[in-house]
Scaffold this motif. Structure first.
Motif, mmCIF file in Angstrom:
data_model
loop_
_atom_site.group_PDB
_atom_site.id
_atom_site.type_symbol
_atom_site.label_atom_id
_atom_site.label_comp_id
_atom_site.label_asym_id
_atom_site.label_seq_id
_atom_site.Cartn_x
_atom_site.Cartn_y
_atom_site.Cartn_z
ATOM 1 N N ILE A 311 0.816 -1.219 0.000
ATOM 2 C CA ILE A 311 0.000 0.000 0.000
ATOM 3 C C ILE A 311 0.855 1.277 0.000
ATOM 4 C CG2 ILE A 311 -2.017 -1.060 1.116
ATOM 5 C CD1 ILE A 311 -1.230 0.437 3.675
ATOM 6 N N LEU A 312 2.189 1.103 -0.075
ATOM 7 C CA LEU A 312 3.069 2.277 0.041
ATOM 8 C C LEU A 312 2.760 3.342 -1.025
ATOM 9 C CD1 LEU A 312 5.320 3.434 1.727
ATOM 10 C CD2 LEU A 312 6.976 2.216 0.334
ATOM 11 N N GLU A 313 2.553 2.889 -2.272
ATOM 12 C CA GLU A 313 2.315 3.845 -3.371
ATOM 13 C C GLU A 313 0.972 4.559 -3.233
ATOM 14 O OE1 GLU A 313 3.625 4.454 -6.913
ATOM 15 O OE2 GLU A 313 5.474 4.345 -5.731
ATOM 16 N N SER A 314 0.001 3.891 -2.605
ATOM 17 C CA SER A 314 -1.351 4.461 -2.574
ATOM 18 C C SER A 314 -1.761 4.872 -1.163
ATOM 19 C CB SER A 314 -2.341 3.431 -3.124
ATOM 20 O OG SER A 314 -2.208 2.223 -2.414
ATOM 21 N N VAL A 315 -0.766 5.056 -0.291
ATOM 22 C CA VAL A 315 -1.085 5.217 1.129
ATOM 23 C C VAL A 315 -1.906 6.487 1.419
ATOM 24 C CG1 VAL A 315 1.027 6.415 1.886
ATOM 25 C CG2 VAL A 315 -0.063 4.785 3.395
ATOM 26 N N PHE A 316 -1.795 7.498 0.529
ATOM 27 C CA PHE A 316 -2.546 8.734 0.776
ATOM 28 C C PHE A 316 -3.965 8.688 0.189
ATOM 29 C CE2 PHE A 316 1.861 10.247 1.102
ATOM 30 C CZ PHE A 316 1.786 10.827 2.354
ATOM 31 N N TYR A 317 -4.287 7.600 -0.502
ATOM 32 C CA TYR A 317 -5.616 7.504 -1.090
ATOM 33 C C TYR A 317 -6.659 7.207 -0.017
ATOM 34 C CZ TYR A 317 -3.978 7.477 -5.909
ATOM 35 O OH TYR A 317 -3.444 7.821 -7.102
ATOM 36 N N PRO A 318 -7.890 7.754 -0.210
ATOM 37 C CA PRO A 318 -8.928 7.433 0.752
ATOM 38 C C PRO A 318 -9.256 5.942 0.728
ATOM 39 C CG PRO A 318 -9.768 8.902 -0.988
ATOM 40 C CD PRO A 318 -8.314 8.712 -1.239
ATOM 41 N N LEU A 319 -9.589 5.426 1.869
ATOM 42 C CA LEU A 319 -10.006 4.035 2.071
ATOM 43 C C LEU A 319 -8.887 3.008 1.909
ATOM 44 C CD1 LEU A 319 -13.542 3.996 0.392
ATOM 45 C CD2 LEU A 319 -12.909 4.651 2.700
ATOM 46 N N VAL A 320 -7.637 3.485 1.765
ATOM 47 C CA VAL A 320 -6.525 2.539 1.719
ATOM 48 C C VAL A 320 -6.038 2.347 3.155
ATOM 49 C CG1 VAL A 320 -4.124 2.203 1.003
ATOM 50 C CG2 VAL A 320 -5.800 3.098 -0.620
ATOM 51 N N CYS A 347 6.080 10.523 1.974
ATOM 52 C CA CYS A 347 6.333 9.389 2.874
ATOM 53 C C CYS A 347 7.481 8.538 2.344
ATOM 54 C CB CYS A 347 5.064 8.544 2.969
ATOM 55 S SG CYS A 347 5.329 6.927 3.669
ATOM 56 N N GLN A 348 8.414 8.206 3.230
ATOM 57 C CA GLN A 348 9.467 7.243 2.910
ATOM 58 C C GLN A 348 9.419 6.193 3.994
ATOM 59 O OE1 GLN A 348 13.415 8.871 2.318
ATOM 60 N NE2 GLN A 348 12.501 10.870 1.970
ATOM 61 N N SER A 349 9.453 4.935 3.578
ATOM 62 C CA SER A 349 9.308 3.912 4.611
ATOM 63 C C SER A 349 10.034 2.633 4.259
ATOM 64 C CB SER A 349 7.821 3.616 4.806
ATOM 65 O OG SER A 349 7.630 2.645 5.790
ATOM 66 N N ILE A 350 10.843 2.166 5.217
ATOM 67 C CA ILE A 350 11.386 0.807 5.163
ATOM 68 C C ILE A 350 11.246 0.265 6.586
ATOM 69 C CG2 ILE A 350 13.059 1.099 3.272
ATOM 70 C CD1 ILE A 350 15.198 1.422 5.465
ATOM 71 N N PRO A 351 11.296 -1.058 6.772
ATOM 72 C CA PRO A 351 11.163 -1.560 8.143
ATOM 73 C C PRO A 351 12.205 -0.903 9.050
ATOM 74 C CG PRO A 351 11.034 -3.366 6.587
ATOM 75 C CD PRO A 351 11.395 -2.147 5.785
ATOM 76 N N GLY A 352 11.780 -0.355 10.154
ATOM 77 C CA GLY A 352 12.702 0.295 11.094
ATOM 78 C C GLY A 352 12.804 1.789 10.918
#
Ligand SMILES: Nc1ncnc2c1ncn2[C@@H]1O[C@H](COP(=O)(O)OP(=O)(O)OP(=O)(O)O)[C@@H](O)[C@H]1O
Ligand SMILES: [Mg+2]
Length: 369
Positions: A311-320, A347-352
């Motif tokens: 969901i990283l690419e669409s994380v700002f979409y509603p209902l995601v 948003c940038q995200s990797i585990p940790g």
């Protein structure tokens, strides 16, 4: 007679949109201009003395960067690399760069001048514009659906109350209570989907104020189970914003971070959950297709498991949403508020390490459209 302008060349170099690096004969960095600081997200102070190969050379790169750099130092022969991949803060970016020898009057100690041009910027702008458009369409759709859901709810609630009264039988009131509480739940959801109805009121705000409010709310809520670290640049200028809306944005993002950390306790076997609140001035940042000379940046960082990759690419979409009980509206509302402020969230995200960065322009200092 007019005096001819005197130019402070450092100011000139710091205002160039080309990123410039100076490297000594041991291939250590000793100067970078503002564009380069912002490209590598690194201050001159931190970069000074670091091997340039740490920045320019990727471990899997077949090109021998070290040999090429020493060659230019020795021979004065410049070279250009196109579409080189470099890694900045876990993100691959693509640059064209030119290396030339700079003989600043000391023939025995030639330097290297490296000029870098990120080629992702144009790609990124069009991608962002696309995203914003899709986002707006999705939001309109959501608002339309929310409105349609909300309309009949008032009627259903009123009719159920009448029914309960006319039945006047405690045996059935259990059922009518369920209808009413579910209707109320739906109405709350529809209200959240519709977003705030109040018009924003813009005033000069020091971002540390809303940030501190959010910090104390979170600290109270988590009762020291999460370490909260502040890393503030107190010299930041004020921005024009709606204070309450900024609190909502920062709270939505911080609550997500706290949820990600608290709901995944087994991720923290050796380290402690930590939320970092950081403020900075960000130079040369493109927001909604406009290049700003500088903007106020607020990072909300956590060391939890990271946003699920799917969901990283669409994380700002509603209902995601990645959570069983999530509605997937928090980030969409936050992004919407930031757009109304001519700002954005990245948003940038990797585990940790997950960083949500808010950008707010602090004056009309657009340099290009
Ligand atoms: N800091 C974070 N770490 C890990 N995952 C995150 C983080 N922030 C957001 N996410 C993921 O992004 C999803 C979307 O967040 P968003 O705030 O939009 O919705 P939600 O939290 O699921 O529901 P709501 O905020 O509406 O109650 C979350 O469900 C979560 O999976
Ligand atoms: Mg949320």
């Amino acid at each position: 007679m007019d005096q001819p302008h005197t130019i402070d060349y450092r100011v000139l170099v710091d205002n160039l949109t080309t990123a410039i690096l100076l490297v000594d004969s041991k291939l250590n960095i000793f100067y970078l201009n503002s564009s380069c600081e912002s490209l590598f997200d690194m201050s001159l102070l931190r970069a000074n003395g670091q091997p340039v190969l740490n920045l320019l050379h990727m471990p899997n790169d077949e090109f021998n960067t070290e040999e090429a750099l020493f060659n230019t130092l020795a021979t004065g022969q410049p070279y250009t690399r196109r579409e080189a991949t470099i890694n900045v803060n876990f993100k691959d970016i693509h640059v064209d760069y030119t290396v030339s020898q700079l003989n600043a009057g000391k023939p025995y100690h030639p330097l290297l001048l490296i000029e870098l041009n990120p080629i992702d910027r144009m790609l990124k702008i069009s991608k962002e514009e696309n995203l914003i458009q899709q986002h707006q369409v999705a939001r309109q759709l959501i608002r339309g659906v929310a409105h349609e859901i909300k309309n009949p709810l008032g009627g259903i609630r009123g009719a159920t109350q009448l029914l309960a009264r006319s039945l006047n039988n405690p045996e059935y009131s259990e059922f009518t209570d369920i209808i009413i509480s579910e209707v109320d739940r739906l109405r709350n959801l529809a209200d959240t989907m519709l977003g705030s109805r109040q018009l924003p009121s813009y005033e000069p705000v020091n971002v540390h104020e809303p940030l501190e409010r959010v910090r104390s709310l979170i600290a109270n809520q988590t009762k020291k189970k999460i370490k909260i670290t502040r890393d503030y640049d107190l010299s930041l200028p004020e921005v024009k914003a709606d204070r309450d809306q900024l609190i909502q944005v920062m709270l939505n993002i911080s609550v997500n971070a706290v949820q990600a950390m608290m709901e995944n306790k087994d991720f923290f076997t050796e380290h402690q959950p930590e939320l970092v609140l950081r403020t900075r001035i960000q130079r040369l940042v493109t927001i909604n297709g406009v290049l700003n000379r500088s903007a106020v940046r607020v990072d909300i960082e956590d060391n939890g498991p990271g946003v699920p990759e799917e969901i990283l690419e669409s994380v700002f979409y509603p209902l995601v949403t990645g959570r069983a009980k999530g509605t997937g509206l928090g980030l969409s509302i936050a992004q919407n508020i930031m757009h109304q402020h001519n700002g954005m969230i990245e948003c940038q995200s990797i585990p940790g390490k997950t960083v949500f960065s808010l950008y707010l322009p602090w004056e009309s200092n657009h340099v290009a459209k």
